[in-house]
Design an enzyme around this catalytic site. Sequence first.
Site, short mmCIF file in Angstrom:
data_model
loop_
_atom_site.label_atom_id
_atom_site.label_comp_id
_atom_site.label_asym_id
_atom_site.label_seq_id
_atom_site.Cartn_x
_atom_site.Cartn_y
_atom_site.Cartn_z
N SER A 124 0.83 -1.21 0.00
CA SER A 124 0.00 0.00 0.00
C SER A 124 0.85 1.25 0.00
O SER A 124 0.43 2.29 -0.50
CB SER A 124 -0.84 0.07 1.28
OG SER A 124 -1.75 -0.96 1.33
N HIS A 145 -2.69 -3.82 -6.33
CA HIS A 145 -3.13 -3.32 -5.02
C HIS A 145 -4.61 -3.55 -4.82
O HIS A 145 -5.44 -2.87 -5.43
CB HIS A 145 -2.77 -1.82 -4.90
CG HIS A 145 -3.02 -1.26 -3.54
ND1 HIS A 145 -3.58 -0.02 -3.34
CD2 HIS A 145 -2.81 -1.78 -2.31
CE1 HIS A 145 -3.68 0.20 -2.04
NE2 HIS A 145 -3.22 -0.85 -1.39
N GLU A 157 -5.80 -1.60 -8.08
CA GLU A 157 -4.88 -0.68 -8.76
C GLU A 157 -3.73 -1.51 -9.33
O GLU A 157 -3.09 -2.28 -8.60
CB GLU A 157 -4.34 0.35 -7.76
CG GLU A 157 -5.41 1.33 -7.28
CD GLU A 157 -4.90 2.29 -6.22
OE1 GLU A 157 -5.37 3.45 -6.20
OE2 GLU A 157 -4.06 1.90 -5.39
N ASN A 195 -5.17 6.13 -2.19
CA ASN A 195 -4.62 6.68 -0.95
C ASN A 195 -4.03 8.07 -1.15
O ASN A 195 -3.78 8.79 -0.19
CB ASN A 195 -3.58 5.73 -0.35
CG ASN A 195 -4.27 4.52 0.27
OD1 ASN A 195 -5.44 4.58 0.64
ND2 ASN A 195 -3.56 3.42 0.35
N1 NAD Z 1 -4.87 -4.46 5.59
C1 NAD Z 1 -5.27 -3.71 4.58
O1 NAD Z 1 -6.34 -3.06 4.61
C2 NAD Z 1 -4.43 -3.64 3.32
C3 NAD Z 1 -4.99 -3.11 2.15
C4 NAD Z 1 -4.23 -3.11 0.97
C5 NAD Z 1 -2.94 -3.61 0.99
N2 NAD Z 1 -2.40 -4.10 2.16
C6 NAD Z 1 -1.03 -4.63 2.11
O2 NAD Z 1 -1.10 -6.06 2.02
C7 NAD Z 1 0.02 -6.64 2.69
C8 NAD Z 1 -0.47 -7.59 3.78
O3 NAD Z 1 -1.30 -6.89 4.67
P1 NAD Z 1 -2.25 -7.66 5.70
O4 NAD Z 1 -3.16 -6.64 6.27
O5 NAD Z 1 -2.82 -8.87 5.05
O6 NAD Z 1 -1.19 -8.11 6.82
P2 NAD Z 1 -1.30 -9.32 7.85
O7 NAD Z 1 -0.40 -9.00 8.96
O8 NAD Z 1 -2.73 -9.65 8.13
O9 NAD Z 1 -0.69 -10.56 7.03
C9 NAD Z 1 0.65 -10.66 6.64
C10 NAD Z 1 1.01 -12.13 6.63
O10 NAD Z 1 2.27 -12.28 5.98
C11 NAD Z 1 2.99 -13.30 6.67
N3 NAD Z 1 4.39 -13.16 6.34
C12 NAD Z 1 5.29 -12.25 6.81
N4 NAD Z 1 6.48 -12.41 6.18
C13 NAD Z 1 6.32 -13.44 5.30
C14 NAD Z 1 7.18 -14.05 4.34
N5 NAD Z 1 8.44 -13.67 4.19
N6 NAD Z 1 6.68 -15.06 3.59
C15 NAD Z 1 5.40 -15.48 3.75
N7 NAD Z 1 4.55 -14.93 4.64
C16 NAD Z 1 5.00 -13.91 5.39
C17 NAD Z 1 2.63 -13.09 8.12
O11 NAD Z 1 2.88 -14.27 8.87
C18 NAD Z 1 1.16 -12.73 8.02
O12 NAD Z 1 0.34 -13.87 8.13
C19 NAD Z 1 0.86 -5.46 3.20
O13 NAD Z 1 1.82 -5.15 2.22
C20 NAD Z 1 -0.17 -4.35 3.33
O14 NAD Z 1 0.40 -3.07 3.24
C21 NAD Z 1 -3.12 -4.15 3.32
#
Ligand code: NAD
Length: 514
Positions: A124, A145, A157, A195
């Site tokens: 993000s 995204h 996106e 964003n």
């Molecule tokens: N939460 C949101 O609203 C949102 C929206 C759009 C984008 N994002 C992006 O999506 C991504 C994930 O966000 P999220 O909210 O799902 O986070 P989250 O913490 O719920 O999940 C992340 C997962 O990745 C795992 N992980 C960490 N390092 C790893 C690796 N090297 N290999 C495999 N797994 C690994 C963790 O164990 C965890 O389960 C981030 O880049 C975030 O910025 C989040």
Amino acid sequence: MAASHKAMKTVGIAGAGLMGRGIAQIVAQAGFDVRLLDAKPFAAADAKRLIAEQLATLVAKGRLSTAAAESAVAHIALPESIAGFGDADLVIEAIVERLEAKQTLIASLDGVVGKECILATNTSSLSVTAIAAASAHPARVAGLHFFSPVPLMKLVEVIDGLLTSPVVIERLVEFASALGHTPVKAKDTPGFIVNHAGRGYGTEALRIIGEGVADAATIDLILKLEAGFRMGPFELLDLTGLDVSHPVMESIYHQFYEEPRFRPSPLTAQRLAAGLLGRKSGRGFYDYRGADALARPSIVPPTTITQSNPAPTRRGWVSGTSPGTRQRVVSLLQSLGAEIDAGATPESDSLCLVLPSGRDATTAALDERLDPRRTVALDTLFDMSRHRTLMTTSVTEPYWRDAAKSMFAADGVPVHVIHDSPGFVVQRTVAHVVNIACDIAQQRIATPEDIDLAVRIGLAYPAGPLTWGDAIGPPRLLRILKDLARSYGDPRYRPSLWLSRRARLGVSLLTPEA
Ligand SMILES: NC(=O)c1ccc[n+]([C@@H]2O[C@H](COP(=O)([O-])OP(=O)(O)OC[C@H]3O[C@@H](n4cnc5c(N)ncnc54)[C@H](O)[C@@H]3O)[C@@H](O)[C@H]2O)c1
């Protein structure tokens, strides 16, 4: 990249958290073979179980057939390591939001996947170009995204890193469409489209509250009832939580090298320090504790308005600086049973009403040589049928303020009186939102159509900002912004060249350059 012409069949997903799980669900539902992996033991298996439960709920609601749910779950495999991504046509990473972690993963994927495989990041806030730089083949890396919750937020996106191949972008656009989502293309810039475009709403509302113009509940109500936003900015900040939104505000501001349009407010840093995060902590701009925890701000009905005089004047003189707008206000007042003072200058016992665009009430009164003690301003940007905002000068006397309020509340439409503010609440907020969208277009981050589409779906604003700007009128918005810039002496409000050129040319804000 010849490889990317191959039909996509197998999709690896790294990270089985909130986003990875949602992405895995819709990709499996679209019939792709999914390989879901997480660094944490059992996380991928837990995610698969949650997806199965989610799909079972859809079946129970009659939105999905049992066969489709079973088939989607059967399409999700759980490899032991990234070696299981060996046959993937596309790998989407949705791991922790840390540049080094994402770069390490991308570099290791280089050694696992075929040379035709596309690598996509769901980041993000990080630079797609910087993540791609970890690959020996940055041309195959792009941003994809998604928004939360992924199955419901139908926008994706597709982000073009500096070295991303155009073929990769087209393949990802096709892939997003195959998922039933709407793809929009954006250049790799902080905040991409959604964003970035979303920076205006909250930061402007925080400035308004910071200047003591009105309280959070009043600002929320005005923006919802007059401008048609689905949520007020403070309701939204409370929903997201300041622990999430304050760092995002700071990050985008700094990534654009302290661009004043995105300047955060000291108010959120302080509230964050106090633990007033929003719904998740029980208190934010609203109080969510106790029995009426979800009570929304109430509208003061006209009958309860306190009046400083039992018989306020019913006679109003309306400024004639904008004849068309004056006529709308005169007609409204007549329909409300008020008496119109039609003189060239106001009688000594008439309320003076000014209708400024961008100026504050004090400036409008002084510019028009009116008595500021009996002058009140009315916001006429929208149609005034669901809510009316009145604004006092620094010296408006309570008698005249209350007279104006009672005149405009005569038909039961809610009225709020705010303190003096260049551009009231609605004018300055909407002008700021449209101006930022214009600058996204000017920077060629996305096409005008994709900017509008992304904001409508991703932020659920009442209209795409460029279309909205056209409906209000680019020359009017330009005037509001120029007056705001002059009042504050702040480059925050400098009009985008995209807006000022189109306003002067008399063409739509959606007009692209050949
Ligand atoms: N939460 C949101 O609203 C949102 C929206 C759009 C984008 N994002 C992006 O999506 C991504 C994930 O966000 P999220 O909210 O799902 O986070 P989250 O913490 O719920 O999940 C992340 C997962 O990745 C795992 N992980 C960490 N390092 C790893 C690796 N090297 N290999 C495999 N797994 C690994 C963790 O164990 C965890 O389960 C981030 O880049 C975030 O910025 C989040």
